[in-house]
Scaffold this active site. Structure first.
Site, PDB file in Angstrom:
ATOM      1  N   ASP A  17       5.037   4.294  -3.908  1.00  0.00           N
ATOM      2  CA  ASP A  17       4.391   5.386  -3.175  1.00  0.00           C
ATOM      3  C   ASP A  17       2.881   5.146  -3.178  1.00  0.00           C
ATOM      4  OD1 ASP A  17       3.878   7.764  -1.897  1.00  0.00           O
ATOM      5  OD2 ASP A  17       4.607   9.061  -3.500  1.00  0.00           O
ATOM      6  N   ASP A 111       4.039   5.316   3.970  1.00  0.00           N
ATOM      7  CA  ASP A 111       3.404   5.128   2.654  1.00  0.00           C
ATOM      8  C   ASP A 111       4.376   5.114   1.482  1.00  0.00           C
ATOM      9  OD1 ASP A 111       4.023   7.801   2.882  1.00  0.00           O
ATOM     10  OD2 ASP A 111       2.128   8.531   2.084  1.00  0.00           O
ATOM     11  N   GLU A 112       5.669   5.090   1.736  1.00  0.00           N
ATOM     12  CA  GLU A 112       6.591   5.003   0.589  1.00  0.00           C
ATOM     13  C   GLU A 112       7.901   4.343   0.994  1.00  0.00           C
ATOM     14  OE1 GLU A 112       8.267   8.705  -0.965  1.00  0.00           O
ATOM     15  OE2 GLU A 112       7.566   9.760   0.818  1.00  0.00           O
TER      16      GLU A 112
END
EC number: 2.7.7.7
Length: 363
Positions: A17, A111-112
């Site tokens: 993350d 983003d993850e």
């Protein structure tokens, strides 16, 4: 089925993350923003914070917060317009690093992502070492910090990635997984939103231990198809696989509001984080969508949906915002208060890798 439900070798799942991703990219690219409270989003009256830097978070600013509230909490907050093309490019850099370790990558957003490193391309036995290497590689390649969670299933890897943020990692082992879940407040569980947490609270469920006491029948009766998932995670069990390159039939997000909505502006404001969430998922997975559906649930629990299908996949988030606004506007003034709004995308297809002309949609 694998892992925790039997005596098979436990899986090794890593959840990576990026820390305050959009805001961190802006601070990386503009030295004047470093050390300053930054919000990615619009400062306009109906604007919503898409991401907040850690300096802004210290004032209580967070993503999905109305911009006016954020400015009230942090008068020196600097707003930056989102640059999704840049975030996408950085996300692809990070994805290339993941791919050097495993093909088993399931992006959740720009983003993850989940990685299954049980069998990995480097032959590294210890998953924490893989996570450390990946985080160091991301930092070297992009200048950005990532946090990671390592565990034997997706739920616990996701929970672990929050434990030592920012720029840290944590592991939850098969030995301590069940005890970790028992101590955890259910409102912190991944997959338990504010409305579900409130419902659990009314049923006397505050922690994982409380959840574990409930029978499967009870959980199915009160939470429907989510019942078996809650029953499993209360015991530290989550047999969901890491699924690379999957194209779902649809992707959606919805939110139940603390107070019923009666006018257009708060409704449009409430939809913005949902729009950004579904768009980020599609971007991360190289998916295009042609059908947009707006879901509205009223105070009396009656609900309606409104959909629009366009000839070609939506090229930009601004086009999605336009379609949502088009579907939303005719519903006002509403006949009664609105308690829930949702946005979903369907008619999904893989985007072609070559650059396609950015045609404006005739809406």
């Amino acid at each position: 089925m694998t892992g925790e439900g039997n005596h098979a070798r436990p899986r090794k799942i890593v959840h990576v993350d990026m820390d305050a991703f959009y805001a961190s990219v802006e601070q990386r690219d503009n030295p004047e923003l470093r050390g300053v409270p930054v919000a990615v989003g619009s400062p306009a009256a109906r604007g919503v914070v898409a991401a907040a830097s850690y300096e802004a978070r210290a004032f209580g600013v967070h993503s999905a917060m109305p911009s006016v509230t954020a400015q009230r909490k942090c008068p020196d907050l600097v707003f930056v317009k989102p640059r999704f093309d840049v975030y996408k490019a950085v996300s692809l850099q990070i994805r290339a690093i993941f791919a050097e370790y495993t093909p088993m990558i399931e992006p959740l957003s720009l983003d993850e992502a989940y990685l299954d490193v049980t069998e990995n391309l480097k032959g590294i036995e210890i998953a924490t070492e893989i996570a450390e290497e990946i985080r160091a590689r991301i930092k070297a390649a992009t200048g950005l910090n990532a946090s990671a969670g390592i565990s034997y299933n997706k739920f616990l890897a996701k929970m672990a990635s929050d434990l030592n943020k920012p720029n840290g990692q944590a592991v939850i082992t098969p030995k301590n997984g069940p005890a970790f879940v028992e101590r955890l407040p259910v409102k912190k569980f991944h997959g338990v939103g504010p409305a579900t947490a409130e419902k659990m609270h009314r049923l006397g469920i505050e922690t994982g231990a409380d959840l574990k006491e409930k029978t499967l029948d009870f959980l199915v009766e009160h939470f429907g198809k989510s019942g078996p998932y809650f029953y499993g995670i209360a015991r530290g069990i989550d047999n969901r696989q890491v699924k690379p390159d999957r194209v779902r039939k649809s992707v959606g997000a919805e939110d139940t509001f603390a107070e019923d909505i009666h006018s257009y502006e708060p409704a449009r404001e409430g939809l913005q984080p949902l729009i950004e969430k579904v768009w980020s998922y599609c971007e991360a997975n190289e998916i295009g969508a042609k059908t947009v559906t707006l879901k509205v649930k009223y105070a009396d629990f009656s609900q309606i949906t409104r959909s629009k299908t366009v000839p070609a996949p939506l090229p930009a988030i601004t086009d999605l915002e336009e379609v949502v606004a088009l579907l939303l506007a005719p519903l006002f003034p509403p006949r009664k208060g609105i308690r829930l709004l949702g946005v979903s995308l369907s008619s999904l297809e893989r985007r072609r890798s070559e650059t396609t002309p950015q045609l404006r949609l005739a809406l």
